[in-house]
Scaffold this motif. Structure first.
Motif, PDB file in Angstrom:
ATOM      1  N   LEU A   1       0.697  -1.127   0.051  1.00 35.11           N
ATOM      2  CA  LEU A   1       0.044  -0.116   0.063  1.00 35.11           C
ATOM      3  C   LEU A   1       0.993   1.240   0.036  1.00 35.11           C
ATOM      4  O   LEU A   1       1.181   1.905   0.982  1.00 35.11           O
ATOM      5  CB  LEU A   1      -0.921  -0.001   1.175  1.00 35.11           C
ATOM      6  N   VAL A   2       1.581   1.530  -1.076  1.00 36.06           N
ATOM      7  CA  VAL A   2       2.242   2.682  -1.274  1.00 36.06           C
ATOM      8  C   VAL A   2       1.732   3.565  -2.397  1.00 36.06           C
ATOM      9  O   VAL A   2       1.437   3.251  -3.410  1.00 36.06           O
ATOM     10  CB  VAL A   2       3.630   2.218  -1.898  1.00 36.06           C
ATOM     11  N   ALA A   3       1.507   4.668  -1.690  1.00 36.43           N
ATOM     12  CA  ALA A   3       0.887   6.034  -2.826  1.00 36.43           C
ATOM     13  C   ALA A   3       1.958   6.960  -3.282  1.00 36.43           C
ATOM     14  O   ALA A   3       2.914   7.126  -2.466  1.00 36.43           O
ATOM     15  CB  ALA A   3      -0.293   6.439  -1.907  1.00 36.43           C
ATOM     16  N   LEU A   4       1.732   7.575  -4.278  1.00 36.42           N
ATOM     17  CA  LEU A   4       2.376   8.696  -4.812  1.00 36.42           C
ATOM     18  C   LEU A   4       1.931  10.064  -4.165  1.00 36.42           C
ATOM     19  O   LEU A   4       0.811  10.313  -4.520  1.00 36.42           O
ATOM     20  CB  LEU A   4       2.345   8.936  -6.013  1.00 36.42           C
ATOM     21  N   ALA A   5       2.519  10.340  -3.095  1.00 34.40           N
ATOM     22  CA  ALA A   5       2.146  11.501  -2.464  1.00 34.40           C
ATOM     23  C   ALA A   5       3.440  12.251  -1.683  1.00 34.40           C
ATOM     24  O   ALA A   5       4.393  11.811  -1.563  1.00 34.40           O
ATOM     25  CB  ALA A   5       1.016  11.057  -1.195  1.00 34.40           C
ATOM     26  N   ASP A   6       3.074  13.221  -0.908  1.00 30.61           N
ATOM     27  CA  ASP A   6       3.850  14.068  -0.348  1.00 30.61           C
ATOM     28  C   ASP A   6       3.535  13.504   1.141  1.00 30.61           C
ATOM     29  O   ASP A   6       2.600  13.873   1.855  1.00 30.61           O
ATOM     30  CB  ASP A   6       3.579  15.776  -0.413  1.00 30.61           C
ATOM     31  N   SER A   7       4.608  12.893   1.803  1.00 29.62           N
ATOM     32  CA  SER A   7       4.157  12.329   3.206  1.00 29.62           C
ATOM     33  C   SER A   7       3.815  13.303   4.148  1.00 29.62           C
ATOM     34  O   SER A   7       2.890  13.200   5.078  1.00 29.62           O
ATOM     35  CB  SER A   7       5.635  11.499   3.484  1.00 29.62           C
ATOM     36  N   GLN A   8       4.521  14.544   4.023  1.00 37.37           N
ATOM     37  CA  GLN A   8       4.224  15.362   5.177  1.00 37.37           C
ATOM     38  C   GLN A   8       2.911  15.839   4.912  1.00 37.37           C
ATOM     39  O   GLN A   8       2.048  16.006   5.899  1.00 37.37           O
ATOM     40  CB  GLN A   8       5.457  16.920   5.064  1.00 37.37           C
ATOM     41  N   ARG A   9       2.370  16.324   3.943  1.00 36.69           N
ATOM     42  CA  ARG A   9       1.027  16.785   3.475  1.00 36.69           C
ATOM     43  C   ARG A   9       0.076  15.896   3.979  1.00 36.69           C
ATOM     44  O   ARG A   9      -1.105  16.023   4.352  1.00 36.69           O
ATOM     45  CB  ARG A   9       0.964  17.385   2.091  1.00 36.69           C
ATOM     46  N   LEU A  10       0.363  14.402   3.432  1.00 33.37           N
ATOM     47  CA  LEU A  10      -0.751  13.302   3.925  1.00 33.37           C
ATOM     48  C   LEU A  10      -0.904  13.308   5.248  1.00 33.37           C
ATOM     49  O   LEU A  10      -1.898  12.845   5.729  1.00 33.37           O
ATOM     50  CB  LEU A  10       0.069  12.086   3.031  1.00 33.37           C
ATOM     51  N   VAL A  11       0.147  13.175   5.978  1.00 33.03           N
ATOM     52  CA  VAL A  11       0.109  13.177   7.342  1.00 33.03           C
ATOM     53  C   VAL A  11      -0.687  14.449   7.976  1.00 33.03           C
ATOM     54  O   VAL A  11      -1.731  14.370   8.626  1.00 33.03           O
ATOM     55  CB  VAL A  11       1.577  13.377   8.199  1.00 33.03           C
ATOM     56  N   GLN A  12      -0.600  15.581   7.182  1.00 32.96           N
ATOM     57  CA  GLN A  12      -1.545  16.572   7.697  1.00 32.96           C
ATOM     58  C   GLN A  12      -2.833  16.442   7.514  1.00 32.96           C
ATOM     59  O   GLN A  12      -3.850  16.587   8.253  1.00 32.96           O
ATOM     60  CB  GLN A  12      -0.980  18.087   7.118  1.00 32.96           C
ATOM     61  N   VAL A  13      -3.312  16.154   6.277  1.00 34.73           N
ATOM     62  CA  VAL A  13      -4.727  15.564   5.835  1.00 34.73           C
ATOM     63  C   VAL A  13      -5.115  14.609   6.859  1.00 34.73           C
ATOM     64  O   VAL A  13      -6.186  14.696   7.426  1.00 34.73           O
ATOM     65  CB  VAL A  13      -4.526  15.395   4.336  1.00 34.73           C
ATOM     66  N   VAL A  14      -4.571  13.402   6.797  1.00 32.42           N
ATOM     67  CA  VAL A  14      -5.016  12.279   7.545  1.00 32.42           C
ATOM     68  C   VAL A  14      -5.310  12.746   9.041  1.00 32.42           C
ATOM     69  O   VAL A  14      -6.148  12.273   9.759  1.00 32.42           O
ATOM     70  CB  VAL A  14      -4.335  11.066   7.523  1.00 32.42           C
ATOM     71  N   GLY A  15      -4.425  13.393   9.584  1.00 32.74           N
ATOM     72  CA  GLY A  15      -4.278  13.974  10.986  1.00 32.74           C
ATOM     73  C   GLY A  15      -5.638  14.751  11.107  1.00 32.74           C
ATOM     74  O   GLY A  15      -6.250  14.602  12.193  1.00 32.74           O
TER      75      GLY A  15
END
Length: 561
Positions: free
Chosen positions: A447-461
């Motif tokens: 389950l590996v997505a093409l994303a910005d990890s920092q921004r993805l943490v911000q969204v999911v958080g």
């Protein structure tokens, strides 16, 4: 029995005209309501000339005229230059003199001239009256305006005079009432529908389009091709190529719009009806006398005139498109101004808030002097409130940057289960998460997505924080990752009260807390709007699935790395 046999040669020739119209009179203004003082005089002269030409041409063809051009010119100029009751009285009187003079110059008797002058003026005046009543804007550049004008002025207005002339000639010399009324109505309806429409279509907005040499040359070429084709069809050659007219007319509607189509209809009407009256064209063999002209009239009215509505529809579409583009430009400017304002406000808030937090920490720690328990509690409240304001400033700044395109994302392979686990560990430390179980569920491997990890943490958080605050009553929040067809799906599931359909449509609007502004749940209503922006910047999509009483599932879909 044809009209040429039913009517006396002199009165028969005054029914309608097949003369050409070279444009509006010199005095006609291109803008409604601004008439030149000499417009009525020039119009009366034009009406007289067209009447003489019509009667002369009709007699040379040994039948009645089938296009009363003087009526169409008079209606167009009258509508375009009217300035009040006194003007209308003068205009109508001069036009009546023009019609009467034309009849007398063509050799009609005084009684016949009087009858046809009254009938023609009834047509013209009723067409003007109905057009003012049912199409007051005279805007043919819309389907509704064009339809209103055609129905009221062209279809309805000639009926009373047609009935009166038919009855009068039937009483005078036994002419067929139906044929006389039909010929009169067709000729006058066609004149107003084609010639008056052409006159009303000559506006500054239309003429501006043809100032460019390329567009002017295109208009000359297209109209020239149309005229040449109709000369071949309805002229001496009478070639069976009538099928080329409709495609050319449609092309003119697309390229030249309303003014081009009305000009094309004038050309077709003159050539088709005039050629048919002279015994040329496709109707010369199958029909005799007035029937040839009637078939040409039907061809123009029902075969080609509907293209005028197509041109009106295209004009209306162009106008709406222009409005939409102008509205989009205004919205973009307003959005840019709002983003700049948010960015400036957020930037100005950060510095003083940072100072307040520092002072609060020093006060709470006793570094500013001895503190009592009450003062310590007050210092904690001060720091907590300041940090909320600081978080709001950061969110505002992020929203402003996202809307202005200043936020940059670095897309790279991101382990989604790892992101969910990081969010879980950070969330359980928050005071509002006490008593709420947060679980991470990973369905499948890779389950590996093409994303910005920092921004993805911000969204999911952000989604998880909302689930804890608003859906924590269910006692559990689930963070789930799964594979979909061409990407990875992240779901944040709660067992809270759920959301109605109306609230779901408002979720991602900035500063919209769905009526919870006065609740004890803290928030500012910009987290979901920011999450949506950040997900879209990463090439993904975000949404919610919920129902009242069944909790909510916020989902994010991102492409697979």
């Amino acid at each position: 029995m044809s009209m040429s046999r039913a009517l006396d040669p002199q009165p028969a020739a005054t029914a309608d005209t097949a003369s050409s119209v070279r444009g509006l009179p010199t005095g006609a203004s291109p803008t409604r309501g601004i008439g030149q003082p000499m417009a009525p005089v020039f119009t009366a002269v034009a009406v007289m000339i067209l009447t003489v030409l019509a009667i002369t041409f009709a007699r040379s063809a040994d039948m009645v005229a089938a296009l009363w051009g003087s009526g169409g010119v008079a209606v167009a100029v009258w509508l375009r230059t009217s300035r009040g009751p006194l003007y209308d009285l003068c205009f109508g009187g001069l036009v009546a003199c023009g019609v009467a003079a034309g009849n007398l110059l063509a050799g009609n008797s005084t009684s016949t001239t009087l009858m046809f002058t009254v009938a023609n003026m009834a047509d013209i005046y009723l067409a003007v009256l109905l057009a003012r009543r049912f199409a007051p804007t005279l805007n043919l550049a819309s389907v509704e305006g064009c339809s209103r004008f055609l129905i009221s002025a062209a279809v309805v207005a000639p009926i009373p005079a047609a009935i009166g002339v038919g009855a009068m000639l039937h009483w005078m010399n036994g002419a067929s009432f139906m044929e006389t009324a039909q010929t009169w109505w067709f000729g006058h309806a066609l004149s107003i529908a084609v010639i008056s429409s052409f006159g009303l279509a000559i506006t500054r907005r239309e003429l501006v389009r043809f100032r460019a040499p390329a567009r002017a040359i295109e208009a000359v070429v297209l109209l020239g091709l149309l005229a040449f084709a109709n000369v071949l069809i309805f002229g001496m050659q009478s070639l069976p190529i009538s099928f080329v007219t409709l495609p050319l007319l449609l092309l003119i509607a697309v390229r030249l719009r309303l003014l081009g189509v009305t000009a094309a209809l004038v050309i077709i009407s003159l050539l088709a009806i005039g050629g048919s009256m002279m015994g040329h064209g496709p109707y010369a063999v199958a029909f005799q006398g007035a029937d040839r002209a009637t078939m040409a009239q039907l061809l123009v009215l029902f075969g080609y005139l509907p293209i005028l509505l197509v041109a009106a529809l295209l004009e209306e579409r162009d106008r709406l498109a222009d409005r939409a583009r102008a509205g989009q430009v205004r919205a973009e400017r307003a959005s840019a101004a709002k983003s700049r304002l948010l960015a400036n406000v957020a930037h100005e808030i950060k510095s003083p808030v940072g100072g307040i937090i520092g002072i609060g920490d020093l006060w709470r720690a006793g570094q500013l002097g001895p503190v009592t328990p009450t003062q310590t509690e007050m210092a904690d409240m001060l720091v907590k409130t300041a940090r909320q304001v600081e978080a709001l400033a950061h969110d505002l700044l992020d929203v402003a940057r996202a809307e202005s395109g200043a936020v940059k994302v670095e897309l790279r392979p991101t382990d989604v289960p790892g992101v969910l686990d990081d969010v879980r560990r950070a969330t359980v430390l928050r005071p509002e998460a006490q008593g709420v179980r947060i679980e991470v569920v990973s369905e499948g491997d890779g389950l590996v997505a093409l994303a910005d990890s920092q921004r993805l943490v911000q969204v999911v958080g952000n989604l998880t924080s909302n689930a804890v605050k608003y859906g924590g009553a269910g006692g559990i929040v689930i963070l789930r990752a799964s594979r979909i067809h061409d990407g990875v799906r992240i779901e944040v599931i709660d067992r809270g009260p759920g959301l109605t359909v109306d609230k779901q449509t408002q979720l991602f609007e900035p500063f919209n807390r769905l009526g919870l502004e006065r609740s004890t749940v803290e928030g500012h209503g910009i987290g979901l709007a920011l999450a949506k922006r950040l997900v879209e910047l990463q090439g993904g999509s975000i949404g919610v699935t919920s129902a009242p009483g069944e909790g909510a599932t916020f989902w994010v879909e991102l492409p697979t790395a």
